[in-house]
Design a protein around this motif. Structure first.
Motif, PDB file in Angstrom:
ATOM      1  N   SER A  15      -2.545   9.285  13.871  1.00  0.00           N
ATOM      2  CA  SER A  15      -3.881   9.875  13.715  1.00  0.00           C
ATOM      3  C   SER A  15      -4.819   9.452  14.833  1.00  0.00           C
ATOM      4  O   SER A  15      -5.769  10.172  15.146  1.00  0.00           O
ATOM      5  CB  SER A  15      -4.471   9.447  12.368  1.00  0.00           C
ATOM      6  N   ARG A  16      -4.549   8.288  15.426  1.00  0.00           N
ATOM      7  CA  ARG A  16      -5.491   7.736  16.407  1.00  0.00           C
ATOM      8  C   ARG A  16      -4.721   7.011  17.510  1.00  0.00           C
ATOM      9  O   ARG A  16      -3.529   6.716  17.375  1.00  0.00           O
ATOM     10  CB  ARG A  16      -6.450   6.751  15.733  1.00  0.00           C
ATOM     11  N   ILE A  18      -2.772   5.118  20.380  1.00  0.00           N
ATOM     12  CA  ILE A  18      -1.495   5.289  21.074  1.00  0.00           C
ATOM     13  C   ILE A  18      -0.589   6.268  20.318  1.00  0.00           C
ATOM     14  O   ILE A  18       0.071   7.110  20.927  1.00  0.00           O
ATOM     15  CB  ILE A  18      -0.822   3.909  21.240  1.00  0.00           C
ATOM     16  N   GLY A  38      -2.501   6.651   7.734  1.00  0.00           N
ATOM     17  CA  GLY A  38      -2.661   5.805   6.558  1.00  0.00           C
ATOM     18  C   GLY A  38      -3.796   6.253   5.674  1.00  0.00           C
ATOM     19  O   GLY A  38      -3.615   6.566   4.502  1.00  0.00           O
ATOM     20  N   SER A  39      -4.997   6.328   6.229  1.00  0.00           N
ATOM     21  CA  SER A  39      -6.156   6.705   5.417  1.00  0.00           C
ATOM     22  C   SER A  39      -7.068   7.712   6.106  1.00  0.00           C
ATOM     23  O   SER A  39      -7.862   8.367   5.444  1.00  0.00           O
ATOM     24  CB  SER A  39      -6.970   5.452   5.072  1.00  0.00           C
ATOM     25  N   ASN A  40      -6.963   7.836   7.410  1.00  0.00           N
ATOM     26  CA  ASN A  40      -7.918   8.668   8.140  1.00  0.00           C
ATOM     27  C   ASN A  40      -7.401  10.111   8.261  1.00  0.00           C
ATOM     28  O   ASN A  40      -6.889  10.535   9.302  1.00  0.00           O
ATOM     29  CB  ASN A  40      -8.169   8.059   9.526  1.00  0.00           C
ATOM     30  N   LEU A  65       1.153   2.126   4.626  1.00  0.00           N
ATOM     31  CA  LEU A  65       2.381   1.383   4.887  1.00  0.00           C
ATOM     32  C   LEU A  65       2.348  -0.039   4.350  1.00  0.00           C
ATOM     33  O   LEU A  65       3.349  -0.750   4.414  1.00  0.00           O
ATOM     34  CB  LEU A  65       2.687   1.384   6.389  1.00  0.00           C
ATOM     35  N   ASN A  93       5.061   3.242  15.262  1.00  0.00           N
ATOM     36  CA  ASN A  93       3.891   2.854  16.050  1.00  0.00           C
ATOM     37  C   ASN A  93       2.788   2.210  15.197  1.00  0.00           C
ATOM     38  O   ASN A  93       2.070   1.349  15.675  1.00  0.00           O
ATOM     39  CB  ASN A  93       3.350   4.099  16.764  1.00  0.00           C
ATOM     40  N   TYR A 156      -0.323 -11.833  13.870  1.00  0.00           N
ATOM     41  CA  TYR A 156      -0.035 -10.530  14.503  1.00  0.00           C
ATOM     42  C   TYR A 156       1.088 -10.700  15.534  1.00  0.00           C
ATOM     43  O   TYR A 156       2.039  -9.917  15.568  1.00  0.00           O
ATOM     44  CB  TYR A 156      -1.312  -9.998  15.155  1.00  0.00           C
ATOM     45  N   LYS A 160       4.949  -8.940  15.660  1.00  0.00           N
ATOM     46  CA  LYS A 160       5.520  -8.143  16.743  1.00  0.00           C
ATOM     47  C   LYS A 160       6.811  -8.772  17.268  1.00  0.00           C
ATOM     48  O   LYS A 160       7.735  -8.069  17.687  1.00  0.00           O
ATOM     49  CB  LYS A 160       4.489  -7.973  17.867  1.00  0.00           C
ATOM     50  N   GLY A 187       0.470  -3.231  27.003  1.00  0.00           N
ATOM     51  CA  GLY A 187      -0.477  -4.286  27.338  1.00  0.00           C
ATOM     52  C   GLY A 187      -1.811  -3.951  26.695  1.00  0.00           C
ATOM     53  O   GLY A 187      -1.865  -3.418  25.582  1.00  0.00           O
ATOM     54  N   THR A 189      -4.753  -1.856  25.919  1.00  0.00           N
ATOM     55  CA  THR A 189      -4.893  -0.404  25.947  1.00  0.00           C
ATOM     56  C   THR A 189      -6.139   0.000  25.179  1.00  0.00           C
ATOM     57  O   THR A 189      -6.434  -0.563  24.107  1.00  0.00           O
ATOM     58  CB  THR A 189      -3.636   0.246  25.301  1.00  0.00           C
ATOM     59  N   THR A 191      -8.086   1.560  22.690  1.00  0.00           N
ATOM     60  CA  THR A 191      -8.008   2.241  21.390  1.00  0.00           C
ATOM     61  C   THR A 191      -8.999   1.562  20.440  1.00  0.00           C
ATOM     62  O   THR A 191      -9.623   0.557  20.790  1.00  0.00           O
ATOM     63  CB  THR A 191      -6.593   2.111  20.769  1.00  0.00           C
ATOM     64  N   ASN A 194      -8.880  -2.180  19.993  1.00  0.00           N
ATOM     65  CA  ASN A 194      -9.460  -3.018  21.045  1.00  0.00           C
ATOM     66  C   ASN A 194     -10.911  -2.639  21.304  1.00  0.00           C
ATOM     67  O   ASN A 194     -11.284  -2.400  22.451  1.00  0.00           O
ATOM     68  CB  ASN A 194      -8.675  -2.814  22.350  1.00  0.00           C
TER      69      ASN A 194
HETATM   70  N1  LIG Z   1      -4.256  -1.090  21.740  1.00  0.00           N
HETATM   71  C1  LIG Z   1      -3.612  -2.084  22.345  1.00  0.00           C
HETATM   72  O1  LIG Z   1      -4.124  -2.702  23.292  1.00  0.00           O
HETATM   73  C2  LIG Z   1      -2.242  -2.463  21.914  1.00  0.00           C
HETATM   74  C3  LIG Z   1      -1.584  -3.464  22.640  1.00  0.00           C
HETATM   75  C4  LIG Z   1      -0.299  -3.819  22.284  1.00  0.00           C
HETATM   76  C5  LIG Z   1       0.316  -3.186  21.234  1.00  0.00           C
HETATM   77  N2  LIG Z   1      -0.335  -2.225  20.527  1.00  0.00           N
HETATM   78  C6  LIG Z   1       0.386  -1.589  19.433  1.00  0.00           C
HETATM   79  O2  LIG Z   1       0.322  -0.181  19.606  1.00  0.00           O
HETATM   80  C7  LIG Z   1       0.384   0.460  18.328  1.00  0.00           C
HETATM   81  C8  LIG Z   1      -0.782   1.420  18.170  1.00  0.00           C
HETATM   82  O3  LIG Z   1      -1.983   0.669  18.262  1.00  0.00           O
HETATM   83  P1  LIG Z   1      -3.399   1.361  18.528  1.00  0.00           P
HETATM   84  O4  LIG Z   1      -4.123   0.464  19.438  1.00  0.00           O
HETATM   85  O5  LIG Z   1      -3.199   2.788  18.879  1.00  0.00           O
HETATM   86  O6  LIG Z   1      -4.046   1.211  17.063  1.00  0.00           O
HETATM   87  P2  LIG Z   1      -5.225   2.045  16.357  1.00  0.00           P
HETATM   88  O7  LIG Z   1      -5.973   2.857  17.332  1.00  0.00           O
HETATM   89  O8  LIG Z   1      -5.936   1.034  15.533  1.00  0.00           O
HETATM   90  O9  LIG Z   1      -4.423   3.053  15.390  1.00  0.00           O
HETATM   91  C9  LIG Z   1      -3.617   2.514  14.381  1.00  0.00           C
HETATM   92  C10 LIG Z   1      -2.812   3.602  13.710  1.00  0.00           C
HETATM   93  O10 LIG Z   1      -1.958   2.981  12.727  1.00  0.00           O
HETATM   94  C11 LIG Z   1      -2.286   3.508  11.438  1.00  0.00           C
HETATM   95  N3  LIG Z   1      -2.254   2.438  10.434  1.00  0.00           N
HETATM   96  C12 LIG Z   1      -2.846   1.234  10.515  1.00  0.00           C
HETATM   97  N4  LIG Z   1      -2.653   0.561   9.363  1.00  0.00           N
HETATM   98  C13 LIG Z   1      -1.930   1.385   8.553  1.00  0.00           C
HETATM   99  C14 LIG Z   1      -1.440   1.279   7.218  1.00  0.00           C
HETATM  100  N5  LIG Z   1      -1.660   0.207   6.434  1.00  0.00           N
HETATM  101  N6  LIG Z   1      -0.729   2.315   6.717  1.00  0.00           N
HETATM  102  C15 LIG Z   1      -0.535   3.417   7.463  1.00  0.00           C
HETATM  103  N7  LIG Z   1      -0.977   3.581   8.704  1.00  0.00           N
HETATM  104  C16 LIG Z   1      -1.677   2.571   9.246  1.00  0.00           C
HETATM  105  C17 LIG Z   1      -3.669   4.089  11.549  1.00  0.00           C
HETATM  106  O11 LIG Z   1      -3.840   5.128  10.560  1.00  0.00           O
HETATM  107  P3  LIG Z   1      -5.327   5.606  10.051  1.00  0.00           P
HETATM  108  O12 LIG Z   1      -5.939   6.372  11.183  1.00  0.00           O
HETATM  109  O13 LIG Z   1      -5.079   6.467   8.871  1.00  0.00           O
HETATM  110  O14 LIG Z   1      -6.076   4.373   9.739  1.00  0.00           O
HETATM  111  C18 LIG Z   1      -3.670   4.614  12.980  1.00  0.00           C
HETATM  112  O15 LIG Z   1      -3.042   5.873  13.063  1.00  0.00           O
HETATM  113  C19 LIG Z   1       0.400  -0.671  17.301  1.00  0.00           C
HETATM  114  O16 LIG Z   1       1.733  -0.958  16.954  1.00  0.00           O
HETATM  115  C20 LIG Z   1      -0.201  -1.839  18.056  1.00  0.00           C
HETATM  116  O17 LIG Z   1       0.215  -3.074  17.538  1.00  0.00           O
HETATM  117  C21 LIG Z   1      -1.611  -1.852  20.847  1.00  0.00           C
END
Ligand SMILES: NC(=O)c1ccc[n+]([C@@H]2O[C@H](COP(=O)([O-])OP(=O)(O)OC[C@H]3O[C@@H](n4cnc5c(N)ncnc54)[C@H](OP(=O)(O)O)[C@@H]3O)[C@@H](O)[C@H]2O)c1
Length: 254
Positions: A15-16, A18, A38-40, A65, A93, A156, A160, A187, A189, A191, A194
């Motif tokens: 939904s959001r 990455i 999940g909720s959005n 999840l 993801n 966290y 991972k 790294g 990113t 979103t 962050n």
């Molecule tokens: N951003 C970074 O810098 C970074 C760096 C390293 C690794 N990562 C990894 O990259 C992946 C994506 O991260 P992001 O930064 O894109 O995160 P994000 O923007 O916060 O998006 C998180 C996504 O996961 C879903 N989600 C979270 N909790 C959930 C739950 N309990 N049940 C179902 N869905 C859930 C959210 O759904 P809703 O929209 O419904 O809430 C949303 O679609 C993650 O695995 C994160 O650990 C990110």
């Protein structure tokens, strides 16, 4: 672009951030994409609409999840959307970070929830997806650079690290079916996870200063690497972790 015409994919947390970029990229390559959230719901609908406006195919599926019981709804929605077709690509993801879960601040509750969403859910999503998957399918798990550089959010990071182990084990056990299992490790990113990155120009500058390519990542930077593993071009790569980070912490700042 790689050609995924006729393939199907499930992207969790699409939904959001990455996950959305991954869903859009796989759909642009031709795959029918299940956009999990999940909720959005609003954000998930926006992802589906963006894919459709670009000429692709997608449908949304919901499950929190943190709750294993909700996987029933996820897989019911997935199978309805696939309408009898196999699943070719699974991208685990979805995850979240809890900034309070440091060594001082972690509680059994924050630990259990982080591991439920970030580790337990990918394992059981894969367990339920494998019977639906075609031989020669693709699994990509989205991990994090915090598995090799130290951050205070220890729980966290531990979650991972566990995901990396899951990928390697599955790469071995699913090899006979021609299913590849790889890890993409972003790294820093931009979103929602962050928020601090865009709160001040100083934060972005600091990240740029420790990144060889001189900027922080965008979701599409990660999605393009996932698309490689999902494609035929990635057929001979399994059990690997790719750090997709623009050269984060490659060496001392100049
Ligand atoms: N951003 C970074 O810098 C970074 C760096 C390293 C690794 N990562 C990894 O990259 C992946 C994506 O991260 P992001 O930064 O894109 O995160 P994000 O923007 O916060 O998006 C998180 C996504 O996961 C879903 N989600 C979270 N909790 C959930 C739950 N309990 N049940 C179902 N869905 C859930 C959210 O759904 P809703 O929209 O419904 O809430 C949303 O679609 C993650 O695995 C994160 O650990 C990110």
């Amino acid at each position: 672009m790689t050609d995924l015409t006729g393939r199907t994919a499930l992207v969790t947390g699409a939904s959001r951030g990455i996950g959305r970029a991954i869903a859009e990229r796989l759909a642009a390559d031709g795959a029918l994409v299940a956009v999990h959230y999940g909720s959005n719901e609003t954000a998930a609908k926006e992802t589906v609409a963006a894919i459709e406006q670009a000429g692709g195919q997608a449908f949304a599926v919901r499950a929190d999840l943190a709750e294993t019981a909700e996987l029933d709804a996820l897989f019911a929605g997935l199978q309805e959307g696939l309408a009898g077709r196999p699943l070719d690509i699974l991208v685990n993801n979805a995850a979240y970070i809890d900034y309070s879960a440091t060594i001082e601040g972690a509680t059994p509750e924050t630990f259990d929830r982080l591991f439920a969403v970030n580790v337990r859910a990918p394992l059981f999503v894969i367990q339920r997806a494998l019977p639906l998957m075609s031989d020669g399918g693709r699994i990509v798990n989205v991990s994090s650079g915090v598995t090799w550089f130290a951050t205070p959010e220890v729980v966290y990071g531990m979650s991972k690290g566990a995901l990396n182990v899951l990928s390697r084990s599955l790469a071995k056990t699913q090899g006979p079916r021609g299913i590849t299992v790889n890890t993409v490790s972003p790294g820093i990113t931009e979103t929602d996870m962050n928020g601090w990155l865009t709160e001040s120009a100083d934060a972005a500058r600091a990240v740029a200063g420790i990144t060889a390519l001189g900027r922080h990542g965008q979701p599409a930077d990660i999605a393009d690497a996932v698309a490689f593993f999902a494609s035929d071009d990635g057929r001979w790569v399994t059990g690997q972790t790719l750090e997709v980070n623009g050269g984060l912490l490659l060496g001392p700042p100049a």
